[in-house]
Scaffold this motif. Sequence first.
Motif, short mmCIF file in Angstrom:
data_model
loop_
_atom_site.label_atom_id
_atom_site.label_comp_id
_atom_site.label_asym_id
_atom_site.label_seq_id
_atom_site.Cartn_x
_atom_site.Cartn_y
_atom_site.Cartn_z
N ALA A 90 0.83 -1.20 0.00
CA ALA A 90 0.00 0.00 0.00
C ALA A 90 0.87 1.26 0.00
O ALA A 90 0.57 2.24 -0.69
CB ALA A 90 -0.93 -0.01 1.21
N SER A 91 1.95 1.21 0.77
CA SER A 91 2.88 2.34 0.81
C SER A 91 3.56 2.53 -0.55
O SER A 91 3.69 3.65 -1.05
CB SER A 91 3.93 2.11 1.89
OG SER A 91 4.91 3.13 1.88
N LEU A 92 3.98 1.41 -1.16
CA LEU A 92 4.60 1.49 -2.49
C LEU A 92 3.63 2.05 -3.52
O LEU A 92 3.98 2.90 -4.34
CB LEU A 92 5.07 0.10 -2.91
CG LEU A 92 6.32 -0.45 -2.22
CD1 LEU A 92 6.50 -1.92 -2.57
CD2 LEU A 92 7.56 0.34 -2.62
N ARG A 93 2.38 1.58 -3.47
CA ARG A 93 1.38 2.04 -4.43
C ARG A 93 1.17 3.56 -4.31
O ARG A 93 1.06 4.26 -5.32
CB ARG A 93 0.07 1.28 -4.23
CG ARG A 93 -1.02 1.65 -5.23
CD ARG A 93 -2.18 0.67 -5.21
NE ARG A 93 -1.80 -0.60 -5.80
CZ ARG A 93 -1.57 -1.71 -5.14
NH1 ARG A 93 -1.69 -1.73 -3.83
NH2 ARG A 93 -1.22 -2.82 -5.76
N SER A 94 1.12 4.04 -3.10
CA SER A 94 0.97 5.48 -2.88
C SER A 94 2.15 6.25 -3.46
O SER A 94 1.98 7.29 -4.11
CB SER A 94 0.83 5.79 -1.39
OG SER A 94 -0.36 5.26 -0.86
N ARG A 95 3.35 5.72 -3.24
CA ARG A 95 4.55 6.38 -3.79
C ARG A 95 4.53 6.39 -5.31
O ARG A 95 4.84 7.40 -5.94
CB ARG A 95 5.81 5.67 -3.29
CG ARG A 95 6.08 5.84 -1.81
CD ARG A 95 7.25 4.99 -1.37
NE ARG A 95 8.49 5.35 -2.03
CZ ARG A 95 9.63 4.64 -1.93
NH1 ARG A 95 9.64 3.53 -1.20
NH2 ARG A 95 10.72 5.04 -2.54
N PHE A 96 4.16 5.25 -5.91
CA PHE A 96 4.10 5.18 -7.36
C PHE A 96 3.09 6.18 -7.92
O PHE A 96 3.36 6.88 -8.90
CB PHE A 96 3.74 3.76 -7.82
CG PHE A 96 4.79 2.72 -7.53
CD1 PHE A 96 6.13 3.04 -7.56
CD2 PHE A 96 4.43 1.41 -7.22
CE1 PHE A 96 7.11 2.08 -7.30
CE2 PHE A 96 5.40 0.45 -6.95
CZ PHE A 96 6.73 0.78 -6.99
N GLU A 97 1.92 6.24 -7.30
CA GLU A 97 0.88 7.14 -7.77
C GLU A 97 1.27 8.60 -7.60
O GLU A 97 1.03 9.42 -8.49
CB GLU A 97 -0.43 6.85 -7.02
CG GLU A 97 -1.05 5.51 -7.40
CD GLU A 97 -2.29 5.18 -6.61
OE1 GLU A 97 -2.61 5.93 -5.66
OE2 GLU A 97 -2.95 4.18 -6.93
N GLU A 98 1.90 8.93 -6.49
CA GLU A 98 2.33 10.31 -6.24
C GLU A 98 3.37 10.76 -7.26
O GLU A 98 3.38 11.93 -7.67
CB GLU A 98 2.91 10.43 -4.83
CG GLU A 98 1.87 10.36 -3.73
CD GLU A 98 2.49 10.24 -2.35
OE1 GLU A 98 3.75 10.31 -2.27
OE2 GLU A 98 1.74 10.08 -1.37
N GLN A 99 4.24 9.82 -7.65
CA GLN A 99 5.32 10.16 -8.59
C GLN A 99 4.93 9.91 -10.05
O GLN A 99 5.73 10.16 -10.95
CB GLN A 99 6.57 9.34 -8.26
CG GLN A 99 7.13 9.58 -6.86
CD GLN A 99 7.68 10.98 -6.67
OE1 GLN A 99 8.05 11.64 -7.64
NE2 GLN A 99 7.71 11.45 -5.44
N GLY A 100 3.72 9.41 -10.28
CA GLY A 100 3.28 9.15 -11.64
C GLY A 100 3.99 7.99 -12.30
O GLY A 100 4.24 8.01 -13.52
#
Length: 231
Positions: free
Chosen positions: A19-29
């Motif tokens: 979940a943390s990785l997904r948030s990072r990926f989404e924030e950075q596009g």
Amino acid sequence: MTVIPLENKVLSENQRIAASLRSRFEEQGVLCLNLISSPGSGKTMLLERTLSRLRPEERVAVLTGDLQTENDAKRLARHGFPVQQITTGGVCHLDGRMIERALERWSSDAIELREIELLFIENVGNLVCPSSYDLGEEAKIVLLSVTEGEDKPLKYPSIFAKAELLVLTKIDLLPYVPFDMEQARANARLVHPGMEIVELSCTTGEGMDEWSGWLSRRRAGMLQRACVAQV
């Protein structure tokens, strides 16, 4: 005797990291794609052909997992994009912690996540264990070669149910193997109705445009969401 539900604990911890990785990926596009298949289905070859079709300035990177050796990373690194081997040492799948550590190693080498738009994760060759481990990816992609049985979706339904795309590989070998393409598609859609399917040959190049088109659409969708999030 006391039984400790370690599997539930491990999966729960992995979900937290994912979940943390997904948030990072989404924030950075970052569009993160998790490629899963049996050994020898053609994941590395598909990535080689994909990277060879990209412009050198494109912001693409690869994490590739194997039990031992760095052979796949060496093959993929020839195309000039950031590549990192994750050697599991016997573990039959990648997990969120492995991805997290790999990103930290890149950061120490001055490769930041914000510099990547498309991240391929080549999972360990296995149709069972990787299906249980979320890596924070945007989508799972399952590969099935025509040298395998068309009943694979029925034997290993979990990964075919979770994958958004089925890539049927090595179609240049169809004249030489007893593989029923129509039955393979039907079996996949029996497990996952509406599943997208691409058929290709990395040897002849047939179907590669369709695969590239699928990637382009997913990259455009991620970019659009990232732009909306920044407004």
